[in-house]
Design a protein around this motif. Structure first.
Motif, PDB file in Angstrom:
ATOM      1  N   ILE A  52     -18.918  17.384 -13.471  1.00 44.96           N
ATOM      2  CA  ILE A  52     -20.555  17.639 -13.706  1.00 44.96           C
ATOM      3  C   ILE A  52     -20.634  17.975 -15.135  1.00 44.96           C
ATOM      4  CG2 ILE A  52     -20.438  20.331 -13.134  1.00 44.96           C
ATOM      5  CD1 ILE A  52     -22.978  17.987 -11.677  1.00 44.96           C
ATOM      6  N   PHE A 176     -29.840  14.276 -17.012  1.00 40.24           N
ATOM      7  CA  PHE A 176     -28.395  15.017 -17.331  1.00 40.24           C
ATOM      8  C   PHE A 176     -27.206  14.713 -16.584  1.00 40.24           C
ATOM      9  CE2 PHE A 176     -31.113  17.957 -15.262  1.00 40.24           C
ATOM     10  CZ  PHE A 176     -30.349  18.224 -14.260  1.00 40.24           C
ATOM     11  N   CYS A 177     -27.504  14.239 -15.136  1.00 36.53           N
ATOM     12  CA  CYS A 177     -26.437  14.487 -14.007  1.00 36.53           C
ATOM     13  C   CYS A 177     -25.793  13.146 -13.820  1.00 36.53           C
ATOM     14  CB  CYS A 177     -27.367  14.869 -12.993  1.00 36.53           C
ATOM     15  SG  CYS A 177     -26.398  15.375 -11.596  1.00 36.53           S
ATOM     16  N   VAL A 179     -23.886  13.168 -10.719  1.00 31.75           N
ATOM     17  CA  VAL A 179     -23.834  13.040  -9.319  1.00 31.75           C
ATOM     18  C   VAL A 179     -24.225  11.546  -8.747  1.00 31.75           C
ATOM     19  CG1 VAL A 179     -24.789  13.778  -7.308  1.00 31.75           C
ATOM     20  CG2 VAL A 179     -24.039  15.683  -8.930  1.00 31.75           C
ATOM     21  N   GLN A 214     -25.569  17.492  -2.191  1.00 29.97           N
ATOM     22  CA  GLN A 214     -25.814  17.484  -3.523  1.00 29.97           C
ATOM     23  C   GLN A 214     -27.446  17.723  -3.535  1.00 29.97           C
ATOM     24  OE1 GLN A 214     -23.284  15.128  -2.988  1.00 29.97           O
ATOM     25  NE2 GLN A 214     -21.942  16.203  -4.204  1.00 29.97           N
ATOM     26  N   SER A 252     -30.676  22.717  -2.804  1.00 34.59           N
ATOM     27  CA  SER A 252     -31.990  22.299  -2.616  1.00 34.59           C
ATOM     28  C   SER A 252     -32.690  21.713  -4.010  1.00 34.59           C
ATOM     29  CB  SER A 252     -32.989  23.415  -2.093  1.00 34.59           C
ATOM     30  OG  SER A 252     -32.522  23.745  -0.846  1.00 34.59           O
ATOM     31  N   HIS A 253     -33.550  20.868  -3.685  1.00 36.83           N
ATOM     32  CA  HIS A 253     -34.603  20.396  -4.932  1.00 36.83           C
ATOM     33  C   HIS A 253     -35.571  20.812  -4.545  1.00 36.83           C
ATOM     34  CE1 HIS A 253     -36.593  17.853  -7.555  1.00 36.83           C
ATOM     35  NE2 HIS A 253     -35.316  17.421  -8.327  1.00 36.83           N
ATOM     36  N   GLN A 280     -33.869  24.702 -13.484  1.00 40.19           N
ATOM     37  CA  GLN A 280     -33.373  23.926 -14.929  1.00 40.19           C
ATOM     38  C   GLN A 280     -33.878  24.481 -16.107  1.00 40.19           C
ATOM     39  OE1 GLN A 280     -30.365  23.034 -13.652  1.00 40.19           O
ATOM     40  NE2 GLN A 280     -30.847  21.854 -11.926  1.00 40.19           N
ATOM     41  N   PHE A 319     -29.865  26.964 -14.183  1.00 40.32           N
ATOM     42  CA  PHE A 319     -30.603  26.549 -15.508  1.00 40.32           C
ATOM     43  C   PHE A 319     -29.681  25.980 -16.496  1.00 40.32           C
ATOM     44  CE2 PHE A 319     -32.861  30.327 -13.856  1.00 40.32           C
ATOM     45  CZ  PHE A 319     -34.298  29.818 -13.986  1.00 40.32           C
ATOM     46  N   ILE A 320     -30.314  24.929 -17.205  1.00 40.26           N
ATOM     47  CA  ILE A 320     -29.532  24.405 -18.300  1.00 40.26           C
ATOM     48  C   ILE A 320     -30.408  24.896 -19.742  1.00 40.26           C
ATOM     49  CG2 ILE A 320     -29.120  22.254 -19.524  1.00 40.26           C
ATOM     50  CD1 ILE A 320     -29.065  20.882 -16.869  1.00 40.26           C
ATOM     51  N   PHE A 349     -26.110  27.123 -17.621  1.00 41.68           N
ATOM     52  CA  PHE A 349     -25.051  26.273 -18.280  1.00 41.68           C
ATOM     53  C   PHE A 349     -25.585  25.695 -19.736  1.00 41.68           C
ATOM     54  CE2 PHE A 349     -25.160  25.637 -13.818  1.00 41.68           C
ATOM     55  CZ  PHE A 349     -23.821  26.148 -13.324  1.00 41.68           C
ATOM     56  N   LYS A 350     -24.711  25.631 -20.661  1.00 38.06           N
ATOM     57  CA  LYS A 350     -25.079  24.780 -21.824  1.00 38.06           C
ATOM     58  C   LYS A 350     -25.223  23.308 -21.598  1.00 38.06           C
ATOM     59  CE  LYS A 350     -21.689  26.544 -24.359  1.00 38.06           C
ATOM     60  NZ  LYS A 350     -20.651  26.737 -25.550  1.00 38.06           N
ATOM     61  N   TYR A 351     -26.081  22.684 -21.826  1.00 42.00           N
ATOM     62  CA  TYR A 351     -26.225  21.304 -21.568  1.00 42.00           C
ATOM     63  C   TYR A 351     -24.932  20.563 -22.155  1.00 42.00           C
ATOM     64  CZ  TYR A 351     -26.874  16.201 -22.240  1.00 42.00           C
ATOM     65  OH  TYR A 351     -27.028  15.135 -21.869  1.00 42.00           O
ATOM     66  N   SER A 352     -24.408  19.582 -21.230  1.00 41.87           N
ATOM     67  CA  SER A 352     -23.059  19.155 -21.796  1.00 41.87           C
ATOM     68  C   SER A 352     -23.426  17.696 -21.384  1.00 41.87           C
ATOM     69  CB  SER A 352     -21.994  19.674 -20.631  1.00 41.87           C
ATOM     70  OG  SER A 352     -20.847  18.855 -20.797  1.00 41.87           O
ATOM     71  N   ARG A 354     -23.157  14.043 -20.579  1.00 42.73           N
ATOM     72  CA  ARG A 354     -22.129  13.299 -19.854  1.00 42.73           C
ATOM     73  C   ARG A 354     -22.132  11.898 -20.097  1.00 42.73           C
ATOM     74  NH1 ARG A 354     -18.936  15.092 -19.859  1.00 42.73           N
ATOM     75  NH2 ARG A 354     -17.796  14.925 -17.679  1.00 42.73           N
TER      76      ARG A 354
HETATM   77  N1  SAM Z   1     -28.577  18.944  -7.083  1.00 45.07           N
HETATM   78  C1  SAM Z   1     -28.755  20.173  -7.357  1.00 45.07           C
HETATM   79  C2  SAM Z   1     -30.179  20.187  -8.172  1.00 45.07           C
HETATM   80  O1  SAM Z   1     -30.982  19.336  -8.212  1.00 45.07           O
HETATM   81  O2  SAM Z   1     -30.650  21.160  -8.717  1.00 45.07           O
HETATM   82  C3  SAM Z   1     -27.694  20.388  -8.530  1.00 45.07           C
HETATM   83  C4  SAM Z   1     -26.214  19.935  -8.381  1.00 45.07           C
HETATM   84  S1  SAM Z   1     -25.235  20.099  -9.806  1.00 45.07           S
HETATM   85  C5  SAM Z   1     -23.718  19.863  -9.065  1.00 45.07           C
HETATM   86  C6  SAM Z   1     -25.208  21.680 -10.103  1.00 45.07           C
HETATM   87  C7  SAM Z   1     -25.835  22.239 -11.486  1.00 45.07           C
HETATM   88  O3  SAM Z   1     -24.944  21.802 -12.442  1.00 45.07           O
HETATM   89  C8  SAM Z   1     -27.089  21.657 -11.734  1.00 45.07           C
HETATM   90  O4  SAM Z   1     -28.034  22.287 -11.175  1.00 45.07           O
HETATM   91  C9  SAM Z   1     -27.245  22.032 -13.149  1.00 45.07           C
HETATM   92  O5  SAM Z   1     -27.915  23.079 -13.645  1.00 45.07           O
HETATM   93  C10 SAM Z   1     -25.912  21.856 -13.717  1.00 45.07           C
HETATM   94  N2  SAM Z   1     -25.546  20.485 -14.506  1.00 45.07           N
HETATM   95  C11 SAM Z   1     -25.529  19.372 -14.036  1.00 45.07           C
HETATM   96  N3  SAM Z   1     -25.291  18.433 -14.879  1.00 45.07           N
HETATM   97  C12 SAM Z   1     -25.139  19.114 -16.145  1.00 45.07           C
HETATM   98  C13 SAM Z   1     -24.929  18.825 -17.447  1.00 45.07           C
HETATM   99  N4  SAM Z   1     -24.987  17.735 -18.079  1.00 45.07           N
HETATM  100  N5  SAM Z   1     -24.753  19.927 -18.319  1.00 45.07           N
HETATM  101  C14 SAM Z   1     -25.140  21.182 -17.901  1.00 45.07           C
HETATM  102  N6  SAM Z   1     -25.310  21.603 -16.663  1.00 45.07           N
HETATM  103  C15 SAM Z   1     -25.149  20.604 -15.776  1.00 45.07           C
END
Ligand code: SAM
Ligand code: SF4
Length: 475
Positions: A52, A176-177, A179, A214, A252-253, A280, A319-320, A349-352, A354
């Motif tokens: 992640i 950002f994700c 998943v 997820q 949850s979303h 977020q 939160f990011i 979290f700090k934005y990372s 991907r």
């Molecule tokens: N499905 C959930 C949602 O939509 O809120 C979140 C799933 S994710 C596994 C868990 C958390 O990781 C996210 O809510 C987000 O805050 C954080 N996250 C995901 N991608 C990230 C990234 N590229 N950089 C930093 N934090 C991230």
């Protein structure tokens, strides 16, 4: 090979990985693998990885360095150790892991780990011929149909709280994700399979289940009536299972909170009054760039509806900070919303960036700025958490006792709000839900004394109306 072989599984990241790790061990048990809690002496090591954030993926490579040494030491003793990489890094990097880490024998993705017995047998044989295996397919068959179930004893040994995966993958594509790429499209398990798994857990003595996915509230599994059931309807059905006293669900979303879920919070005493609902960012501009599909006002409306359904509901969030393009003003909007809502806790979290996700190619915020904002946001969240915990002082909370504490004669349990609570009580009471009067608030846990025997289930009605709603207190 014959006789019991030792298996060490290490889980990184989210609860879904913890669940998957258990299922991997269950599926390898009939092949003679017995779980061990240390990698030394193991015949098979599985690293179940998380992709992640960059840090999470790096952890896997540093752990692999340690495992390579163990493998070399075992080889000197004439013992062969197999190393497998599973989970989301396996899915995202596949062959790259084989290239970068020569000690790895097997790479298996989150959707194909039900094939582990076969893959491990092949790796054990093929390694001699110098071949290494990568299986990161998204197979057409449902892996859950092929996974072995653990014995009653094994289930109970894992504790009185258990996870059940009810939904996997995601179709939301937040920018950002990773998943949607590592876990694939959104899929829901059928209701009857979930109920069978939950009943098996309850029979073995599990008191609390957390339904995980997820994007868990996008659940739309097939019900016994052949129709797609919502998460709210599923929760009602799970609440009917004898022996299960507590139910939770995550993550949850906000866009998928529907009337049936709100009704479940209103109607089910077993459903714990604690909701993890990631926001977020508090800035609409950033939410749009993240492709979150809702505004800050939409989120606040969902929170209001939930709180109207259940007055004692406590909230947490993710939160990011430092998402590409985030200005100081955007960031302040996030701190403001935290102050407005009054969270019981939250992850930040700090934005990372991907690889392969849209936001990775956007204009990035400097690292020092991200670190500084994270520090400020965490200070605000910590104030909220401290205020929430302080409001529990002197109250009586139902606590599910789940394990011995650090001190002799001490047990640790969880409040309805997932706070660890420590009390003095005999070990025989593990698995009971007891009323605890909170006498002291520590930095990481609450301390209390046994009040009186509580009925299994959620907090008593009097307690429900008495719990703090921080926003109302202006905390
Ligand atoms: N499905 C959930 C949602 O939509 O809120 C979140 C799933 S994710 C596994 C868990 C958390 O990781 C996210 O809510 C987000 O805050 C954080 N996250 C995901 N991608 C990230 C990234 N590229 N950089 C930093 N934090 C991230
Ligand atoms: Fe990732 Fe959650 Fe967005 Fe899906 S909804 S893409 S899992 S952050």
């Amino acid at each position: 090979m014959s006789g019991p072989r030792k298996l060490f599984v290490k889980s990184f990241g989210c609860q879904m990985n913890v669940y998957d790790s258990h299922r991997m061990a269950d599926t390898l048990a009939p092949e003679g693998f017995v779980e061990t809690d240390a990698p030394e002496g193991a015949d098979l090591v599985i690293l179940n990885t998380c992709h992640i954030r960059e840090k999470a993926a790096e952890k896997m490579y540093s752990e692999l360095g340690r495992m390579r040494k163990l493998k070399q030491e075992a080889a000197h003793e004439g013992r062969k150790v197999l190393i497998a990489v599973a989970g989301c890094v396996a899915q995202a990097e596949g062959q790259e892991i084989i290239r970068r880490a020569p000690a790895v024998d097997l790479v298996v993705g989150p959707q194909s780990y039900h094939r582990l017995p076969h893959l491990v047998a092949r790796a054990a044989g093929e390694r001699a011929a110098g071949e290494r295996i990568v299986d990161t397919e998204f197979p057409v068959e449902d892996k859950f149909d092929f996974l072995a179930s653990p014995s009653r004893e094994k289930t109970r040994a894992r504790g009185v709280s258990a996870f059940i995966t009810v939904q996997e993958g995601c179709d939301k594509f937040c920018t950002f994700c990773v998943v949607p790429y590592t876990r694939g499209a959104q899929v829901s398990r059928p209701v009857d399979k979930i109920i069978a798994e939950a009943s098996r857990l309850a029979d073995a003595g599990v008191r609390e289940v957390t339904l995980i996915g997820q994007n868990v509230n996008a659940y739309h599994g097939e019900g016994p009536d052949g129709r797609a059931w919502t998460l709210g309807r599923l929760l009602h059905r799970v609440a009917d299972i004898d022996g299960l006293a507590r139910i939770r669900y995550t993550t949850s979303h906000p866009c998928d909170v529907d009337d049936s879920l709100i009704a479940a919070h209103r109607d089910l005493a077993e459903l714990m009054p604690y909701l993890h609902l990631p926001l977020q960012s508090g800035a609409d501009r950033i939410l749009a760039a993240m492709n979150r599909r809702h505004t800050r006002a939409d989120y606040l409306r969902v929170v209001d509806r939930m709180r109207a359904a259940r007055a004692d509901l406590a909230l947490s969030s993710d939160f990011i900070v430092g998402f590409p393009g985030e200005t100081e003003q955007d960031f302040r909007a996030t701190v403001d919303v935290v102050e407005d809502i009054g969270y019981a806790g939250a992850f930040s979290f700090k934005y990372s960036p991907r690889p392969g996700t849209p936001a990775a190619t956007m204009r990035q915020v400097p690292e020092e700025m991200k670190a500084e904002r994270l520090h400020r946001l965490q200070a605000a969240i910590n104030r909220q958490r401290a205020a929430f915990n302080a409001a529990c002082q002197g109250r009586t909370l139902d606590v599910l006792l789940d394990k011995p504490g650090k001190r002799a004669g001490q047990l640790v349990g969880r409040s309805p709000y997932l706070q660890p609570v420590q009390i003095m009580a005999p070990a025989s009471r593990v698995g009971e839900i007891v009323a605890v009067r909170i006498t002291e608030i520590g930095s990481n846990s609450l301390f209390g004394t046994l009040a009186s025997a509580a009925t299994p289930g959620a907090p008593a009605a009097a307690e429900r109306s008495a719990m703090p709603v921080l926003a109302a207190q202006g905390a």
